[in-house]
Design an enzyme around this catalytic site. Structure first.
Site, PDB file in Angstrom:
ATOM      1  N   ARG A   1      17.655 -10.243   3.989  1.00  0.00           N
ATOM      2  CA  ARG A   1      16.399 -10.390   4.724  1.00  0.00           C
ATOM      3  C   ARG A   1      16.597 -11.117   6.039  1.00  0.00           C
ATOM      4  NH1 ARG A   1      12.796  -9.828  -0.003  1.00  0.00           N
ATOM      5  NH2 ARG A   1      10.660  -9.642   0.727  1.00  0.00           N
TER       6      ARG A   1
ATOM      7  N   ARG B 297      -0.336 -11.470  -8.608  1.00  0.00           N
ATOM      8  CA  ARG B 297       0.808 -12.122  -7.950  1.00  0.00           C
ATOM      9  C   ARG B 297       0.278 -13.034  -6.860  1.00  0.00           C
ATOM     10  NH1 ARG B 297       6.116  -8.936  -5.782  1.00  0.00           N
ATOM     11  NH2 ARG B 297       6.041 -10.255  -3.935  1.00  0.00           N
TER      12      ARG B 297
ATOM     13  N   ARG C  16      -2.284  -4.807  -5.108  1.00  0.00           N
ATOM     14  CA  ARG C  16      -1.379  -5.344  -6.133  1.00  0.00           C
ATOM     15  C   ARG C  16      -1.819  -6.740  -6.555  1.00  0.00           C
ATOM     16  NH1 ARG C  16       4.939  -5.860  -4.956  1.00  0.00           N
ATOM     17  NH2 ARG C  16       4.204  -7.576  -3.647  1.00  0.00           N
TER      18      ARG C  16
ATOM     19  N   ARG D 155       3.949 -13.280   5.606  1.00  0.00           N
ATOM     20  CA  ARG D 155       5.137 -12.494   5.199  1.00  0.00           C
ATOM     21  C   ARG D 155       5.445 -11.389   6.213  1.00  0.00           C
ATOM     22  NH1 ARG D 155       2.837 -11.149  -0.440  1.00  0.00           N
ATOM     23  NH2 ARG D 155       4.572  -9.729  -0.754  1.00  0.00           N
TER      24      ARG D 155
ATOM     25  N   LYS E 194       9.783  -0.953  -1.831  1.00  0.00           N
ATOM     26  CA  LYS E 194      11.193  -1.233  -2.163  1.00  0.00           C
ATOM     27  C   LYS E 194      11.402  -1.340  -3.667  1.00  0.00           C
ATOM     28  CE  LYS E 194      11.529  -5.168   0.065  1.00  0.00           C
ATOM     29  NZ  LYS E 194      10.226  -5.374   0.697  1.00  0.00           N
TER      30      LYS E 194
END
Ligand code: B4P
Length: 189
Positions: A89, A134, A128, A145, A14
């Site tokens: 969301r 992160r 990532r 998630r 996204k």
């Protein structure tokens, strides 16, 4: 004014595709994830509250994100349009966005959903996490998630399908190839 939602699971691309869409079509990129991470970095009260949810892989309460979006959309009425990245969301957020836009005589034009298998999502997010550090990109939080996505976010697909706005796009392949499929769809709007 063009209002496009980019929809998909965590790791579906996204953020990556939104940046390209914003640049090509001159739209304002509204990423609720980036906005919340900035609040955390600046150690604001909102950031501290958001962090307590995000670090566990949970969604930040609806009212909080809806208020942020409402303010941003209201303050940028002269924008050519918006690309909503990571918002809505939940069904409540989807309904709030419709109302928010209606207030200004606008509507959601299209919802582009990036379709990616769960195995690939996990791989991308772990990668990532390794590169960017992160902190919500670790195996335990990723699992949470993905569950939250299935339970709270996927119902929005039906919501937009019923409105005739859902466009599903294969989210696996090169970033350029995926972007060209998106361009084809946006050019038709
Ligand atoms: P977000 O910042 O939205 O993060 P995300 O869903 O995990 O994915 P993102 O969009 O950043 O990653 P992308 O797919 O682009 O949200 C973080 C948290 O904030 C949420 O968990 C929640 O707690 C909170 N939050 C945000 N919005 C909220 C809301 N509306 N309501 C409540 N809470 C909210 O990319 C992932 C990786 O894949 C990248 O490293 C990229 O390089 C790679 N990639 C992209 N395309 C690829 C391709 N084609 N091939 C290979 N790799 C690719």
């Amino acid at each position: 004014m063009l209002n496009v939602i980019i929809f998909g699971a965590p790791g579906s691309g996204k953020g990556t595709q939104s940046a390209k869409i914003a640049e090509k079509y001159g739209l304002m990129h509204l990423s609720t994830g980036d906005i919340l991470r900035n609040e955390i970095k600046s150690e604001t009260e909102l950031g501290r509250l958001a962090d307590s949810y995000m670090s566990n892989g949970h969604l930040v309460p609806d009212k909080l994100v809806i208020d942020i979006l409402d303010r941003l959309v209201g303050n940028n009425r002269d924008a050519k349009g918006f690309i909503y990245d990571g918002f809505p969301r939940t069904l409540a957020q989807g309904e709030a966005l419709d109302k928010m836009l209606e207030k200004h005589g606008e509507r959601v034009n299209a919802v582009i959903s990036l379709e990616v298998e769960e195995e690939e999502l996990i791989e991308r997010l772990l990668e990532r996490g390794r590169i960017s550090g992160r902190k919500d990109d670790n195996r335990e939080t990723i699992e949470s998630r993905l569950k939250v996505y299935q339970n709270q976010t996927v119902p929005l697909k039906e919501f937009y399908r019923n409105q005739g706005k859902l466009i599903e796009i294969e989210g696996v392949g090169s970033i350029e190839l995926i972007f060209s499929s998106i361009e084809n769809e946006i050019d038709r709007l």
